[in-house]
Design an enzyme around this catalytic site. Sequence first.
Site, PDB file in Angstrom:
ATOM      1  N   ALA A  39      22.500 -27.626 -10.783  1.00  9.80           N
ATOM      2  CA  ALA A  39      22.245 -27.244 -12.039  1.00  9.80           C
ATOM      3  C   ALA A  39      22.054 -28.249 -13.131  1.00  9.80           C
ATOM      4  O   ALA A  39      22.064 -28.129 -14.359  1.00  9.80           O
ATOM      5  CB  ALA A  39      23.362 -26.379 -12.531  1.00  9.80           C
ATOM      6  N   ARG A  41      19.221 -29.570 -13.948  1.00  2.92           N
ATOM      7  CA  ARG A  41      17.957 -29.150 -14.667  1.00  2.92           C
ATOM      8  C   ARG A  41      17.531 -27.838 -14.600  1.00  2.92           C
ATOM      9  O   ARG A  41      18.092 -26.937 -13.756  1.00  2.92           O
ATOM     10  CB  ARG A  41      16.598 -30.221 -13.842  1.00  2.92           C
ATOM     11  CG  ARG A  41      16.836 -31.599 -13.981  1.00  2.92           C
ATOM     12  CD  ARG A  41      15.635 -32.229 -13.006  1.00  2.92           C
ATOM     13  NE  ARG A  41      15.861 -33.689 -13.091  1.00  2.92           N
ATOM     14  CZ  ARG A  41      16.126 -34.196 -12.014  1.00  2.92           C
ATOM     15  NH1 ARG A  41      17.073 -33.655 -11.026  1.00  2.92           N
ATOM     16  NH2 ARG A  41      16.543 -35.359 -11.995  1.00  2.92           N
ATOM     17  N   ASN A 115      22.808 -21.235  -7.161  1.00  2.00           N
ATOM     18  CA  ASN A 115      21.531 -21.747  -7.829  1.00  2.00           C
ATOM     19  C   ASN A 115      20.640 -22.819  -6.944  1.00  2.00           C
ATOM     20  O   ASN A 115      19.508 -22.789  -6.830  1.00  2.00           O
ATOM     21  CB  ASN A 115      21.585 -22.436  -9.126  1.00  2.00           C
ATOM     22  CG  ASN A 115      20.430 -23.044  -9.933  1.00  2.00           C
ATOM     23  OD1 ASN A 115      19.374 -22.160 -10.061  1.00  2.00           O
ATOM     24  ND2 ASN A 115      20.138 -24.131  -9.752  1.00  2.00           N
ATOM     25  N   TYR A 183      10.656 -20.871   3.531  1.00  2.00           N
ATOM     26  CA  TYR A 183      11.493 -20.409   2.193  1.00  2.00           C
ATOM     27  C   TYR A 183      11.564 -19.288   1.948  1.00  2.00           C
ATOM     28  O   TYR A 183      12.685 -18.476   1.674  1.00  2.00           O
ATOM     29  CB  TYR A 183      10.676 -21.363   1.073  1.00  2.00           C
ATOM     30  CG  TYR A 183      10.987 -21.152  -0.331  1.00  2.00           C
ATOM     31  CD1 TYR A 183      12.135 -21.751  -0.938  1.00  2.00           C
ATOM     32  CD2 TYR A 183      10.394 -20.259  -1.100  1.00  2.00           C
ATOM     33  CE1 TYR A 183      12.470 -21.458  -2.069  1.00  2.00           C
ATOM     34  CE2 TYR A 183      10.695 -20.004  -2.327  1.00  2.00           C
ATOM     35  CZ  TYR A 183      12.008 -20.611  -2.935  1.00  2.00           C
ATOM     36  OH  TYR A 183      12.506 -20.349  -4.256  1.00  2.00           O
ATOM     37  N   ALA A 185      11.843 -16.898   4.118  1.00  2.00           N
ATOM     38  CA  ALA A 185      12.740 -16.549   5.129  1.00  2.00           C
ATOM     39  C   ALA A 185      14.150 -16.862   4.712  1.00  2.00           C
ATOM     40  O   ALA A 185      14.929 -15.815   4.658  1.00  2.00           O
ATOM     41  CB  ALA A 185      12.695 -16.770   6.510  1.00  2.00           C
ATOM     42  N   LYS A 187      15.126 -16.787   1.440  1.00  2.00           N
ATOM     43  CA  LYS A 187      15.203 -16.270   0.293  1.00  2.00           C
ATOM     44  C   LYS A 187      15.665 -14.738   0.837  1.00  2.00           C
ATOM     45  O   LYS A 187      16.303 -14.092   0.117  1.00  2.00           O
ATOM     46  CB  LYS A 187      14.239 -16.322  -0.747  1.00  2.00           C
ATOM     47  CG  LYS A 187      14.035 -17.721  -1.509  1.00  2.00           C
ATOM     48  CD  LYS A 187      15.454 -18.393  -1.915  1.00  2.00           C
ATOM     49  CE  LYS A 187      15.242 -19.413  -2.995  1.00  2.00           C
ATOM     50  NZ  LYS A 187      16.622 -19.673  -3.303  1.00  2.00           N
TER      51      LYS A 187
HETATM   52  N1  LIG Z   1      11.210 -22.403 -10.426  1.00  2.00           N
HETATM   53  C1  LIG Z   1      10.906 -21.478  -9.824  1.00  2.00           C
HETATM   54  O1  LIG Z   1       9.642 -21.254 -10.130  1.00  2.00           O
HETATM   55  C2  LIG Z   1      11.565 -20.552  -8.796  1.00  2.00           C
HETATM   56  C3  LIG Z   1      11.133 -19.273  -8.588  1.00  2.00           C
HETATM   57  C4  LIG Z   1      12.124 -18.583  -7.767  1.00  2.00           C
HETATM   58  C5  LIG Z   1      13.197 -18.934  -7.415  1.00  2.00           C
HETATM   59  N2  LIG Z   1      13.587 -20.193  -8.001  1.00  2.00           N
HETATM   60  C6  LIG Z   1      15.258 -20.475  -7.373  1.00  2.00           C
HETATM   61  O2  LIG Z   1      15.844 -20.860  -8.369  1.00  2.00           O
HETATM   62  C7  LIG Z   1      16.959 -21.903  -8.206  1.00  2.00           C
HETATM   63  C8  LIG Z   1      16.511 -22.943  -9.118  1.00  2.00           C
HETATM   64  O3  LIG Z   1      15.216 -23.522  -9.100  1.00  2.00           O
HETATM   65  P1  LIG Z   1      14.761 -24.807 -10.068  1.00  2.00           P
HETATM   66  O4  LIG Z   1      13.225 -24.534  -9.848  1.00  2.00           O
HETATM   67  O5  LIG Z   1      15.287 -24.643 -11.274  1.00  2.00           O
HETATM   68  O6  LIG Z   1      15.298 -25.987  -9.141  1.00  2.00           O
HETATM   69  P2  LIG Z   1      14.782 -27.458  -9.266  1.00  2.00           P
HETATM   70  O7  LIG Z   1      13.903 -27.583  -7.992  1.00  2.00           O
HETATM   71  O8  LIG Z   1      14.268 -27.698 -10.886  1.00  2.00           O
HETATM   72  O9  LIG Z   1      15.992 -28.214  -8.904  1.00  2.00           O
HETATM   73  C9  LIG Z   1      17.126 -28.161  -9.713  1.00  2.00           C
HETATM   74  C10 LIG Z   1      18.121 -29.285  -9.172  1.00  2.00           C
HETATM   75  O10 LIG Z   1      18.439 -29.210  -7.886  1.00  2.00           O
HETATM   76  C11 LIG Z   1      19.002 -30.711  -7.722  1.00  2.00           C
HETATM   77  N3  LIG Z   1      18.925 -30.483  -6.014  1.00  2.00           N
HETATM   78  C12 LIG Z   1      17.823 -30.739  -5.319  1.00  2.00           C
HETATM   79  N4  LIG Z   1      18.513 -30.747  -3.905  1.00  2.00           N
HETATM   80  C13 LIG Z   1      19.879 -30.771  -4.034  1.00  2.00           C
HETATM   81  C14 LIG Z   1      20.980 -30.804  -3.089  1.00  2.00           C
HETATM   82  N5  LIG Z   1      20.579 -31.007  -1.872  1.00  2.00           N
HETATM   83  N6  LIG Z   1      21.954 -30.764  -3.367  1.00  2.00           N
HETATM   84  C15 LIG Z   1      22.283 -30.675  -4.944  1.00  2.00           C
HETATM   85  N7  LIG Z   1      21.424 -30.669  -5.643  1.00  2.00           N
HETATM   86  C16 LIG Z   1      20.008 -30.636  -5.473  1.00  2.00           C
HETATM   87  C17 LIG Z   1      17.812 -31.362  -8.153  1.00  2.00           C
HETATM   88  O11 LIG Z   1      18.511 -32.693  -8.463  1.00  2.00           O
HETATM   89  C18 LIG Z   1      17.622 -30.532  -9.545  1.00  2.00           C
HETATM   90  O12 LIG Z   1      18.425 -31.159 -10.554  1.00  2.00           O
HETATM   91  C19 LIG Z   1      16.576 -22.252  -6.686  1.00  2.00           C
HETATM   92  O13 LIG Z   1      17.406 -21.497  -5.742  1.00  2.00           O
HETATM   93  C20 LIG Z   1      14.897 -21.952  -6.337  1.00  2.00           C
HETATM   94  O14 LIG Z   1      14.694 -21.501  -5.188  1.00  2.00           O
HETATM   95  C21 LIG Z   1      13.012 -20.764  -8.566  1.00  2.00           C
END
Ligand SMILES: NC(=O)c1ccc[n+]([C@@H]2O[C@H](COP(=O)([O-])OP(=O)(O)OC[C@H]3O[C@@H](n4cnc5c(N)ncnc54)[C@H](O)[C@@H]3O)[C@@H](O)[C@H]2O)c1
Length: 281
Positions: A39, A41, A115, A183, A185, A187
């Site tokens: 979390a 970012r 998250n 991905y 699957a 989700k």
């Molecule tokens: N952004 C979108 O469009 C979107 C859409 C649908 C679902 N989601 C889901 O929402 C959630 C958050 O997505 P986001 O886009 O804000 O994330 P992001 O890709 O911006 O990453 C957020 C943080 O995850 C950290 N991270 C990555 N791999 C890691 C690991 N192995 N251990 C610990 N930290 C790790 C990164 O350093 C980063 O600070 C995820 O589960 C994603 O699948 C995102």
Amino acid sequence: MAHDTDSLHANAPPPQVRESDPARGCSRLRGRVALLTAAARGIGFASAVRLAAEGAQVWITDRDGAAIDQAAQAAGRAGHTIHTRTMDSSNAADVAAVVADIAAEAGRIDILVNNAGGSLHTPYRFMDEDDGHWQRVMDLNLMGAVWASRAVLPGMAARGFGRVVNFGSKAGRFGSLIAGPNYAAAKGAIAALTRQMAQEFGPQGVTVNCICPGVVMTDRTRGLWEQRRSAEERARVLQEIPLRRHAEVEDVAAAVAFFASDDASFVTGVTLDLNGGQGMA
Ligand SMILES: NC(=O)c1ccc[n+]([C@@H]2O[C@H](COP(=O)([O-])OP(=O)(O)OC[C@H]3O[C@@H](n4cnc5c(N)ncnc54)[C@H](O)[C@@H]3O)[C@@H](O)[C@H]2O)c1
């Protein structure tokens, strides 16, 4: 060690708390301890700020130590204290140790937001994905949530209160034009896991819900969206969304805060489509 997602964030600006604060004056979460994974970012950081603004004591983890320091500083400038720990959500031993450490220091964890997730830029086509691509995406999106939940659920059940918020995706409900089958699957699996956990832990006062966003405009996705889709494609996709925009991180944070709060005390096992109407079921 270089990580495959690091390049995605290489030029990203540090996290910012946006000016508008819809939670101002709201204290639904006072007295609660919340933990949000990965979390530093994006959606996780916005959700952490929202939970803190609603009165929770907030802890965030992330693999990127510099980013969580920046996140805590950005939250601090906006008047919110956020506690941090470095943790790799893809590593079972690390998750078990760090979550136990946070629970010991905070005294308990009332709210867990799983998250951590992403497609890790693995291939889009089924035949291009090898077992390594599947393993990495399953570990981050599904097993990371399993490991963190395993570390907090016994305490929640013993105290008779808990809130678990999982992250699915529109990809796991309706398919994706950007991420591949691993991905989608993973989700889909987390939505199924949500319902099973809700059934098992409901009698102990623990709710478990799942948020499934469409494209959310984080600093990362905003750049990718503009690089990878032409102006015509972007306009066409917007025409397919009844609300004619993509989600902002604050839209998702509001849903996290709802599921974490007593306002959602009779809501469990839910899969929430948060996509402006782009996919409806
Ligand atoms: N952004 C979108 O469009 C979107 C859409 C649908 C679902 N989601 C889901 O929402 C959630 C958050 O997505 P986001 O886009 O804000 O994330 P992001 O890709 O911006 O990453 C957020 C943080 O995850 C950290 N991270 C990555 N791999 C890691 C690991 N192995 N251990 C610990 N930290 C790790 C990164 O350093 C980063 O600070 C995820 O589960 C994603 O699948 C995102």
